[in-house]
Design an enzyme around this catalytic site. Structure first.
Site, PDB file in Angstrom:
ATOM      1  N   SER A  32      -0.651   4.159   0.725  1.00 50.15           N
ATOM      2  CA  SER A  32      -1.378   5.081   1.586  1.00 50.15           C
ATOM      3  C   SER A  32      -0.513   5.705   2.681  1.00 50.15           C
ATOM      4  O   SER A  32      -0.627   6.908   2.948  1.00 50.15           O
ATOM      5  CB  SER A  32      -2.595   4.383   2.201  1.00 50.15           C
ATOM      6  OG  SER A  32      -3.562   4.101   1.213  1.00 50.15           O
ATOM      7  N   ASN A  42     -14.650   2.819   2.574  1.00 49.79           N
ATOM      8  CA  ASN A  42     -13.193   2.766   2.576  1.00 49.79           C
ATOM      9  C   ASN A  42     -12.578   3.656   3.652  1.00 49.79           C
ATOM     10  O   ASN A  42     -11.364   3.768   3.741  1.00 49.79           O
ATOM     11  CB  ASN A  42     -12.632   3.160   1.204  1.00 49.79           C
ATOM     12  CG  ASN A  42     -12.686   4.657   0.960  1.00 49.79           C
ATOM     13  OD1 ASN A  42     -13.651   5.324   1.340  1.00 49.79           O
ATOM     14  ND2 ASN A  42     -11.653   5.194   0.317  1.00 49.79           N
ATOM     15  N   LYS A  57     -14.178  -3.673   2.708  1.00 51.18           N
ATOM     16  CA  LYS A  57     -15.027  -2.527   2.392  1.00 51.18           C
ATOM     17  C   LYS A  57     -16.511  -2.749   2.667  1.00 51.18           C
ATOM     18  O   LYS A  57     -17.274  -1.785   2.766  1.00 51.18           O
ATOM     19  CB  LYS A  57     -14.823  -2.117   0.932  1.00 51.18           C
ATOM     20  CG  LYS A  57     -13.422  -1.552   0.663  1.00 51.18           C
ATOM     21  CD  LYS A  57     -13.289  -1.012  -0.741  1.00 51.18           C
ATOM     22  CE  LYS A  57     -11.927  -0.390  -0.970  1.00 51.18           C
ATOM     23  NZ  LYS A  57     -11.797   0.242  -2.296  1.00 51.18           N
ATOM     24  N   SER A 107       0.806  -1.215   0.000  1.00 55.44           N
ATOM     25  CA  SER A 107       0.000   0.000   0.000  1.00 55.44           C
ATOM     26  C   SER A 107       0.843   1.271   0.000  1.00 55.44           C
ATOM     27  O   SER A 107       1.821   1.397   0.743  1.00 55.44           O
ATOM     28  CB  SER A 107      -0.931   0.014   1.209  1.00 55.44           C
ATOM     29  OG  SER A 107      -1.663   1.230   1.260  1.00 55.44           O
ATOM     30  N   GLY A 134     -15.436  -5.622 -14.005  1.00 54.08           N
ATOM     31  CA  GLY A 134     -15.298  -6.152 -12.650  1.00 54.08           C
ATOM     32  C   GLY A 134     -16.549  -5.892 -11.842  1.00 54.08           C
ATOM     33  O   GLY A 134     -17.348  -5.016 -12.187  1.00 54.08           O
TER      34      GLY A 134
END
Length: 294
Positions: free
Chosen positions: A15, A85, A64, A13, A133
């Site tokens: 983030s 999220n 999520k 990640s 998706g």
């Protein structure tokens, strides 16, 4: 104050780089942002441990939807999207009832990230949009296209169950969606904007169907940012927006929710791009090293 990104797997990640850059630019000394390897089984314990020393959590797959029953409040928007999220932690006040004296509010900033990324690419309004998706990110992508003005987005999924869930999302927001099976994947090339939400491991298979076509194709937003480029992004026949832009803008919205300050977008972008370049260089160097025999 503490914050963290939770998911599994999570080591890749970006983030922490983005949020830490924001804290530094905002002068929030003592604020921390970590990586937490958390699956659905461990999530309830992590949420229950949140106290007034926490600012919030960022959530990625597979959390999520699993987080929804664990918080005090889910925004109307996040509930309509069906995917969360972000969890924002706020004090309830001294002596107030509740878990460790805090209130947990769940939100969705993925839709904002998608819309901002598309707008930066010039797609402020979308007439014909398609999503590849059917997971939690696909729900956000569907909502983003509806909010960008697309009257009836197309979503291509493998699962019939996903089809029903996506129709419910669109209906909750007063919109419509056309759900198609995987055999109709080539039909997304008729769109003006295609959002691919498939994971990196599935990108090669999608690229074999949609990539390497002559002429200018539609705008592709591939939500994957590492490894980059994905096979689909590499072989696409038109303009491409990488998942980093979506990640950046959804992270900026999270920073604002957790700190109640305007996000320093330029500093966050610079830090994220520098980290991606460093990772690419390290990967290239590792690939160039001679391997021992045996």
């Amino acid at each position: 104050m503490r914050a963290a990104v939770c998911g599994s797997p999570i080591a890749h990640s970006l983030s922490p780089v983005l949020h830490r850059a924001a804290y530094a630019a905002l002068g929030l000394h003592g604020w921390e942002y970590d990586l937490l390897e958390v699956d659905e089984e461990r999530l309830p314990a992590v949420v229950a441990s949140l106290d007034a020393g926490w600012a919030g959590l960022s959530l990625t797959m597979p959390l999520k939807q699993a987080v929804v029953p664990l918080v005090d409040e889910v925004s109307d928007f996040a509930r309509a999207v069906g995917a969360v999220n972000t969890v924002v932690v706020t004090p309830r006040g001294t002596g107030a009832p509740g878990r460790a004296g805090v209130h947990l509010h769940a939100e969705n900033t993925d839709v904002h990230g998608l819309l901002a990324a598309l707008a930066e690419a010039g797609a402020h309004r979308v007439e014909r949009g398609a999503v590849v998706g059917g997971g939690a990110t696909a729900r956000s992508a569907l909502v983003a296209l509806l909010r960008a003005g697309c009257p009836r987005p197309v979503v291509v999924v493998r699962s019939a169950q996903r089809a029903g869930e996506l129709r419910e999302v669109a209906a909750r927001l007063g919109g419509e969606v056309e759900v198609r099976g995987w055999a109709d994947l080539p039909s997304v090339l008729d769109a003006d904007v295609v959002v691919s939400t498939v994971p990196a491991g599935a990108s090669e298979a999608v690229a074999q169907v949609l990539g390497a076509r002559p002429g200018a194709g539609p705008l592709l937003l591939d939500v994957v940012y590492a490894p980059w480029p994905t096979p689909l992004a590499r072989d696409w026949g038109g303009p491409v927006v990488g998942g980093f832009e979506m990640l950046l803008h959804q992270a900026a919205a999270q920073v604002e929710l957790m700190t109640r300050r305007a996000a320093p977008l330029a500093q966050m972008r610079a830090a994220g791009l520098a980290e991606l370049r460093a990772r690419a260089a390290a990967s290239a160097a590792a690939g160039a090293r001679p391997r021992p025999n045996g």
